[in-house]
Design a protein around this motif. Sequence first.
Motif, PDB file in Angstrom:
ATOM      1  N   UNK A 337      46.617  59.556  64.705  1.00 33.87           N
ATOM      2  CA  UNK A 337      47.729  58.820  64.124  1.00 33.87           C
ATOM      3  C   UNK A 337      47.623  58.725  62.614  1.00 33.87           C
ATOM      4  N   UNK A 338      48.723  58.950  61.978  1.00 31.31           N
ATOM      5  CA  UNK A 338      48.826  58.677  60.546  1.00 31.31           C
ATOM      6  C   UNK A 338      49.752  57.486  60.415  1.00 31.31           C
ATOM      7  N   UNK A 339      49.293  56.446  59.775  1.00 27.10           N
ATOM      8  CA  UNK A 339      50.062  55.206  59.712  1.00 27.10           C
ATOM      9  C   UNK A 339      50.422  54.905  58.267  1.00 27.10           C
ATOM     10  N   UNK A 340      51.602  55.309  57.847  1.00 25.26           N
ATOM     11  CA  UNK A 340      52.073  55.053  56.481  1.00 25.26           C
ATOM     12  C   UNK A 340      51.071  55.512  55.433  1.00 25.26           C
ATOM     13  N   UNK A 341      50.643  56.739  55.603  1.00 24.18           N
ATOM     14  CA  UNK A 341      49.593  57.255  54.717  1.00 24.18           C
ATOM     15  C   UNK A 341      50.169  57.828  53.427  1.00 24.18           C
ATOM     16  N   UNK A 342      49.578  57.435  52.346  1.00 24.80           N
ATOM     17  CA  UNK A 342      49.889  58.063  51.061  1.00 24.80           C
ATOM     18  C   UNK A 342      48.586  58.583  50.462  1.00 24.80           C
ATOM     19  N   UNK A 343      48.657  59.720  49.837  1.00 24.15           N
ATOM     20  CA  UNK A 343      47.435  60.295  49.267  1.00 24.15           C
ATOM     21  C   UNK A 343      47.736  61.317  48.200  1.00 24.15           C
ATOM     22  N   UNK A 344      46.854  61.403  47.250  1.00 23.20           N
ATOM     23  CA  UNK A 344      46.937  62.452  46.245  1.00 23.20           C
ATOM     24  C   UNK A 344      45.535  62.744  45.748  1.00 23.20           C
ATOM     25  N   UNK A 345      45.347  63.903  45.163  1.00 18.90           N
ATOM     26  CA  UNK A 345      44.013  64.281  44.690  1.00 18.90           C
ATOM     27  C   UNK A 345      43.766  63.755  43.289  1.00 18.90           C
ATOM     28  N   UNK A 379      44.748  67.717  57.245  1.00 25.19           N
ATOM     29  CA  UNK A 379      43.495  67.998  57.944  1.00 25.19           C
ATOM     30  C   UNK A 379      42.310  67.397  57.218  1.00 25.19           C
ATOM     31  N   UNK A 380      42.348  67.479  55.917  1.00 19.55           N
ATOM     32  CA  UNK A 380      41.221  66.951  55.160  1.00 19.55           C
ATOM     33  C   UNK A 380      41.120  65.443  55.325  1.00 19.55           C
ATOM     34  N   UNK A 381      42.265  64.809  55.438  1.00 22.72           N
ATOM     35  CA  UNK A 381      42.226  63.359  55.648  1.00 22.72           C
ATOM     36  C   UNK A 381      41.756  63.029  57.063  1.00 22.72           C
ATOM     37  N   UNK A 382      42.160  63.849  57.992  1.00 19.02           N
ATOM     38  CA  UNK A 382      41.726  63.608  59.361  1.00 19.02           C
ATOM     39  C   UNK A 382      40.212  63.675  59.468  1.00 19.02           C
ATOM     40  N   UNK A 383      39.635  64.622  58.736  1.00 17.03           N
ATOM     41  CA  UNK A 383      38.185  64.780  58.800  1.00 17.03           C
ATOM     42  C   UNK A 383      37.483  63.918  57.765  1.00 17.03           C
ATOM     43  N   UNK A 384      38.283  63.150  57.101  1.00 17.10           N
ATOM     44  CA  UNK A 384      37.774  62.196  56.121  1.00 17.10           C
ATOM     45  C   UNK A 384      36.953  62.853  55.009  1.00 17.10           C
ATOM     46  N   UNK A 385      37.540  63.875  54.449  1.00 16.79           N
ATOM     47  CA  UNK A 385      36.941  64.380  53.219  1.00 16.79           C
ATOM     48  C   UNK A 385      37.348  63.509  52.055  1.00 16.79           C
ATOM     49  N   UNK A 386      38.443  62.855  52.232  1.00  8.46           N
ATOM     50  CA  UNK A 386      38.907  61.906  51.216  1.00  8.46           C
ATOM     51  C   UNK A 386      39.440  60.675  51.923  1.00  8.46           C
ATOM     52  N   UNK A 387      39.525  59.608  51.211  1.00 11.81           N
ATOM     53  CA  UNK A 387      40.133  58.408  51.775  1.00 11.81           C
ATOM     54  C   UNK A 387      41.574  58.317  51.303  1.00 11.81           C
ATOM     55  N   UNK A 388      42.400  57.707  52.115  1.00 12.74           N
ATOM     56  CA  UNK A 388      43.816  57.598  51.744  1.00 12.74           C
ATOM     57  C   UNK A 388      43.989  56.598  50.617  1.00 12.74           C
ATOM     58  N   UNK A 389      45.100  56.736  49.929  1.00 17.04           N
ATOM     59  CA  UNK A 389      45.395  55.729  48.900  1.00 17.04           C
ATOM     60  C   UNK A 389      46.042  54.520  49.546  1.00 17.04           C
ATOM     61  N   UNK A 393      44.448  56.264  58.724  1.00 13.93           N
ATOM     62  CA  UNK A 393      44.380  57.405  59.629  1.00 13.93           C
ATOM     63  C   UNK A 393      43.540  56.978  60.819  1.00 13.93           C
ATOM     64  N   UNK A 394      44.076  57.232  61.992  1.00 12.32           N
ATOM     65  CA  UNK A 394      43.318  56.793  63.176  1.00 12.32           C
ATOM     66  C   UNK A 394      43.061  57.938  64.117  1.00 12.32           C
ATOM     67  N   UNK A 395      41.884  57.940  64.633  1.00 10.27           N
ATOM     68  CA  UNK A 395      41.508  58.901  65.660  1.00 10.27           C
ATOM     69  C   UNK A 395      41.065  58.104  66.874  1.00 10.27           C
ATOM     70  N   UNK A 396      41.641  58.460  68.007  1.00  7.78           N
ATOM     71  CA  UNK A 396      41.331  57.707  69.233  1.00  7.78           C
ATOM     72  C   UNK A 396      41.516  56.214  69.038  1.00  7.78           C
ATOM     73  N   UNK A 397      42.508  55.865  68.266  1.00 12.70           N
ATOM     74  CA  UNK A 397      42.793  54.450  68.076  1.00 12.70           C
ATOM     75  C   UNK A 397      41.931  53.755  67.043  1.00 12.70           C
ATOM     76  N   UNK A 398      40.904  54.445  66.585  1.00 12.72           N
ATOM     77  CA  UNK A 398      40.051  53.793  65.591  1.00 12.72           C
ATOM     78  C   UNK A 398      40.314  54.358  64.215  1.00 12.72           C
ATOM     79  N   UNK A 399      40.177  53.495  63.238  1.00 16.13           N
ATOM     80  CA  UNK A 399      40.284  53.937  61.849  1.00 16.13           C
ATOM     81  C   UNK A 399      39.197  54.994  61.597  1.00 16.13           C
ATOM     82  N   UNK A 400      39.570  56.062  60.955  1.00 17.61           N
ATOM     83  CA  UNK A 400      38.556  57.110  60.710  1.00 17.61           C
ATOM     84  C   UNK A 400      37.397  56.586  59.875  1.00 17.61           C
ATOM     85  N   UNK A 401      37.678  55.567  59.111  1.00 20.85           N
ATOM     86  CA  UNK A 401      36.618  55.018  58.275  1.00 20.85           C
ATOM     87  C   UNK A 401      35.549  54.315  59.094  1.00 20.85           C
TER      88      UNK A 401
END
Lengths: 561, 605
Positions: A337-345, A379-389, A393-401
């Motif tokens: 799940x992506x929940x109102x995600x904003x991100x930039x490099x 994909x990079x956010x899903x694998x948590x190479x970076x954190x969202x601004x 981002x949730x995987x299996x209901x849990x925050x990737x963090x």
Amino acid sequence: MKKVFAYLSPYSLQMAGGLAIKLSATFCELFLPMILGYIINKIVPRENIALIFLWGGVMFVFAGLAFAGNVIANRMASRVARNTTERIREDLFRKISYLSSSQAEQVTLPSLISRSTSDTYNVHQMLGMIQRLGVRAPIMLVGGLILAFFLDVSLTCVMIVLLPVIAFVVVVISGKGIPMYRAVQESNDRFVRLMREDIAGIRVIKALSRERLEREKFDAINREVVERDQRAGVLMNAMNPGVGFLLNLGLVLILAAGAQRVHAGKMEAGTILSFMSYVTMILNSIMMLNRMITVLSKASASANRIVEVLELPEDLLTVPEKENDPKKEKPSDTLLEFDHVSFGYGEGGDILSDLTFSIKKGETLGIIGETGSGKSTILQLLMRFYDTRQGVVRVEGRDVRAFPKEELRRKFGTVFQNDIIFQDTLRENIVLGATERRTKTEGTHCQSAGGGTGNFGSGRFLERAGLQNRCQPSKRNPGMVSRHHDRHHCPESQFHFTLQQNHCDGAGADDWNGNTRGIDGFVPHLSGDPRIPDGKGGEIICRQSIGHPGQTELRIMTITL
Amino acid sequence: MPPQRMPVKQGKPKNVKATIARLFSYLRQDTLRLIVVGICVIGNTAATLIGSYMLRPIINNYIAPENGQGSVSGLFMGLARMAVVYLVAIVFNYMQSRIMISISQKAIAKLRNDLFGKMQKLPIRFFDTNSTGDLMSRYTNDVDSIGEMMNNTMVQMISGMITLVGTFCIMLYTNIWLTIVTVLMVPIMIKAVGFVGGRSRKYYTAQQAAIGKLNGNIEEVISGQKVVKVFNHEAMAIDDFGKLNYDLRDKQINAQFFGGIMGPVMGNLSQISYSLVAAVGGILCVARGFDVGGLSIFVNYSRQFSRPINEISNQVNTIFSALAGAERVFSIMDLEPEPVFGDIPAEDKSPTDKLIHKLENVEGEIVLQNVTFGYNPDKTILKNITLYARKGQKIAFVGSTGAGKTTITNLINRFYEIQEGRITIDTIDIRNIDKDELRRNIALVLQDTHLFTGTVMENIRYGRLDATDEEVIQAAKIANAHSFIMHLSDGYNTMLEGDGSNLSQGQRQLLNIARAALSRAPILILDEATSSVDTRTEKNIQEGMDRLMSTRTTFVIAHRLSTIRNSKAIIVLEHGRVIERGTHEQLLDQKGRYYQLYTGAIELS
């Protein structure tokens, strides 16, 4: 610098031993002039050759002890220096391996490389030198002064007057030296960067016949490095003659004063001889300190660079759940799940803006979008190479963090689409699959080591990943990758994504503007449309059932990282 | 199978003299200044020697006078003279080191430049088989150790020699017996240096090689950081690094064991000599009436005598590192460069063959005739391939991985030389064409982007250095890159970080294509040039590209069938052979391999 010295602590016992030995050895050396003076003053007048032999023998013994001591101490010192540097290098490497992508990008990869190679080298030189000269020089200095004092007080005072002057000169010069050496290392970074680009991109350089241009670029950076090194070197070298002059002046003054005292009967001739030997020793030790300071300046700049990286805070920490996830009651079959995600490099604008979507278990998500619209970013956010601004981002209901990174990344298998699960509604898909696979191997000429699948990701990558070591890799495609050849290698992968650069309906090249057919799940279209200044995502342009009924897997293909 | 290795050879011990001579040749560009340095060194050394000698009369006349006291003013005169001499020595010292630094830095710069220049000319095979980090190590670690040697050792050597000779003479003049005693130690010292030095040399070579390997590993892993992370291979990478690190430590142990002995050995042999002199000197004073002044300066000189040997021995580490480094640097410089003109076997040569440096009015007709090639002699990739393309035609290659598509482009560009057959452009065998000229007429767009650190404008202009800004923008528009460039923070002046990592892969490819659009080469080769570009953008590019291609001969390798559909001919390769050939419609009708690929009945495996 202190942190670097902290690495020496496991060896404190060894160092103490070495120090002690070096101390004794140096003391032995220090006594030699005393004995000489004694011989001249007391023994020679007695005209007793046997005694001379005796005292000569004593000197000989002392010299021998000094010799043995120095050899042993030096060996111990170099062992300590070497081992310490090995550990520093390893720690630095380890730290770099676990740096987050944004941290690595901030320091820049060439700088990381340069710090791991050139800067550790400088530190190594310094550690060795400190233990050898660092012990001998001060002891000779202090010991020499003490013994000189013992021989004759007033002459020693003459010398002592000079010392603050000398110290002042040394401090001022080395103060200027350290920033200069830092500049040298920074040029070094740029040099490394150019070299990498030119070696890695040799094909393009040759293909476009740009050798001369690259040579000019190289020449420019080469000259810059040389100039800076030279400037620093010249400065540090000014110390030597400067200090030397002051010391020799001192010598002359001492001779003058000494002669006076001998005339006045307050001192014996032999004493002056010894005294002069001590002056020479002190002179030498100050020169040695000079040299050390040069090396120290250089190493100090390097040490700071190394410590800078070592002290980078751990980024992307695992954050326990309760703190930041209000919505925990989610339908359990929502996998991603992506929940109102904003991100930039970096400092740039948002690439993803308020993006929301989710996928259930068993679904296939196709992400389509223009070049640069943010597909790989997802994909990079899903694998948590970076954190969202913003957003979660949730995987299996849990925050990737909340996941430890290894656990999170293990959930994603990057897989070739060896099997075709999509039928010909998306015939491009076949082509895409083939694209991913072919991407690397063409240049690698590798035998498939795993047998059977015959298609590997970049041989070079695999070599790094240690999955197979038999290929001689081609140098191409370092950026494309993350291909895993076979599901068997990642048994714990629970889901895989498909990233496709396809049309919505796959029937042909013309239906871009969306025909909604067969809505089943939906596919958010990431619009990189320049008309929308923020490149707002989340706008649904077309929906398509891509998944095959009855599918139980999603697959992921990471196209680039 | 990987391309045949092009290993870099290790230098052999007997080439020490040759290596040193070669290193010195780099200093020859500054002969005049070297002479000045030489003068300064001589001046410095001579002044130091004289200054020390001036002590004798001072001691004899004023400090330990044998016949009455000397005058105070005489003493001060003597001291003043001594001070002046020392001052002169110091001035010379400063000048010498100042100039020497400059000279050695210049030599190093030239060495690096030469290495770079030679390296660029090496064939692609070299780059495919040597690790980037190891190559870089030669520019940094190896050249640095050479630099250290040039900076310090040179001067020490010269000044050492002079000091030795001068000191020896003065000692002889002062007292023969003591000279003999001092000189006795010398052969022992030299023997020691030789023994220790000989053993450590090979260890230094091993050490430098280990540093190279380690640096190679570091470069690779740090570059592939993200890849390592994806597969959670950090631990394994650290492990591998640890092994190389440990190996280096091992090699260093050996190298520095001997190096570490040298200093103290020499230093303390000289102390022994000092004590001997003291003893014997004392005896002489008693027995032969040797003057105290003479003894004191002799003691000084015996110190000065051993110092150069001492210093030189300290430099041994430096010298050996430098030699090892020099061997590594020269071994690359000595490799065979890419041949400018290829070797055409006698039976294929036509009587009108001439070597061509400049092609005029290139039509762009390419013919591959019975071409056979393999990267390794025992594995052929292309088997007897024949195909042709005329000006303005677009020929596409399709085939599974390893079928040989990219290989063909490697051959047309003469990145590798073919084994059998011939490739011609406008009926001229490409082996007859100067490589640079050949490549200037071919615009090769690889999937790899080589974007360097520089602005977007500069990067695109790489395609044709003399293009104007407008032409660059025009090319960017054709490649459909203009819009995203304008959205970057500084537009065309945005700085791209290492290989454009602040752009997406697709964006990088668009820049790549812009480069090709900018160049005026009559032949265009696109090798998966749009693989990361989304289909909509690709469609937008297509029109522009088609316009570009209409006047050029184009080879396209792509998996996206929409890209190749409108080709004049599609060539299907399999295992190095052409199995099908025709237009899209013809091939579909044939219901052969192409048909299967297109309809997805089989995978491209």
